[in-house]
Design a protein around this motif. Structure first.
Motif, PDB file in Angstrom:
ATOM      1  N   GLN A  26      60.541  46.870  50.123  1.00 54.69           N
ATOM      2  CA  GLN A  26      60.940  47.993  50.211  1.00 54.69           C
ATOM      3  C   GLN A  26      62.038  48.200  51.031  1.00 54.69           C
ATOM      4  N   ARG A  27      62.169  47.735  52.163  1.00 49.49           N
ATOM      5  CA  ARG A  27      63.532  47.772  53.053  1.00 49.49           C
ATOM      6  C   ARG A  27      64.759  47.275  52.328  1.00 49.49           C
ATOM      7  N   GLY A  28      64.309  45.810  51.652  1.00 46.63           N
ATOM      8  CA  GLY A  28      65.297  45.031  50.984  1.00 46.63           C
ATOM      9  C   GLY A  28      66.076  45.811  49.645  1.00 46.63           C
ATOM     10  N   VAL A  29      65.101  46.280  49.005  1.00 43.46           N
ATOM     11  CA  VAL A  29      65.515  47.067  47.904  1.00 43.46           C
ATOM     12  C   VAL A  29      66.466  48.209  48.398  1.00 43.46           C
ATOM     13  N   LEU A  30      66.062  49.018  49.049  1.00 38.34           N
ATOM     14  CA  LEU A  30      67.043  49.877  49.520  1.00 38.34           C
ATOM     15  C   LEU A  30      68.276  49.637  50.195  1.00 38.34           C
ATOM     16  N   ASN A  31      68.256  48.534  51.011  1.00 36.99           N
ATOM     17  CA  ASN A  31      69.480  47.890  51.524  1.00 36.99           C
ATOM     18  C   ASN A  31      70.322  47.401  50.510  1.00 36.99           C
ATOM     19  N   ARG A  32      69.830  46.604  49.737  1.00 35.11           N
ATOM     20  CA  ARG A  32      70.560  46.236  48.247  1.00 35.11           C
ATOM     21  C   ARG A  32      71.220  47.172  47.790  1.00 35.11           C
ATOM     22  N   ALA A  33      70.506  48.173  47.295  1.00 34.33           N
ATOM     23  CA  ALA A  33      71.024  49.390  46.382  1.00 34.33           C
ATOM     24  C   ALA A  33      71.999  50.319  46.934  1.00 34.33           C
TER      25      ALA A  33
END
Length: 179
Positions: free
Chosen positions: A25-32
């Motif tokens: 979730q953290r990675g998805v949010l950071n990338r987005a």
């Protein structure tokens, strides 16, 4: 310059996010968020003034120093800061943070994308001084990319969630086949 954009429709965009692990979730949010801020970073770098002639030793270029970072927060960090401002000890503030995190039960997490420059003289270029006229680069970039950024966050979030879910399913399939 500090400006905020309030986004509507993120709840619908983030529907599949809770099915993923916390780290994903953290990675998805950071990338987005970083991907959505890229047009602003590119526009600010394009608008940044360049110095002609000799550059003193140690003087860094403004152009190319602009970047997007993601800052994360949660209920515990806010409670810790509030307790410390009120004069509590570190131990008491830590207890307040743990209590707030337990009470929030995973809700109350925030993510902020900050577009910044790493050179110390950027604000002098943006706002000017008594002897130097302002050469704004960040505010024009913000105003020209504001609408693009809002739409991009939602589109990128949906895209990243779909990709992450596909990767997680593929990983689960590989783990299931090895047993």
């Amino acid at each position: 310059m500090k400006a905020k954009i309030k986004l509507e429709g993120l709840y619908e965009a983030g529907q599949g996010l809770e099915d993923l692990s916390k780290a994903t979730q953290r990675g998805v949010l950071n990338r987005a968020l970083k991907k959505a801020a890229k047009p602003l970073v590119d526009a600010a770098n394009a608008n940044a003034p360049e110095r002609e002639g000799h550059r003193p030793p140690g003087h860094r270029k403004l152009k190319g120093s602009i970047e997007a970072i993601v800052l994360r927060g949660n209920a515990g960090k806010a409670a810790y800061a509030k307790a410390m401002r009120a004069g509590a000890t570190k131990k008491e503030a830590g207890q307040a943070a743990r209590a707030a995190n337990r009470a929030a039960a995973g809700r109350g997490a925030t993510a902020t994308v900050r577009v910044r420059t790493t050179v110390p003289h950027a604000h002098l270029q943006e706002d000017g001084t008594v002897r130097h006229a302002a050469q704004p680069f960040m505010s024009p970039a913000f105003h020209t990319t504001k609408g693009i950024t809002q739409a991009a966050v939602i589109a990128d979030l949906k895209s990243e969630i779909t990709k992450a879910a596909a990767r997680a399913a593929k990983r689960a399939l590989r783990k299931g086949g090895k047993k």
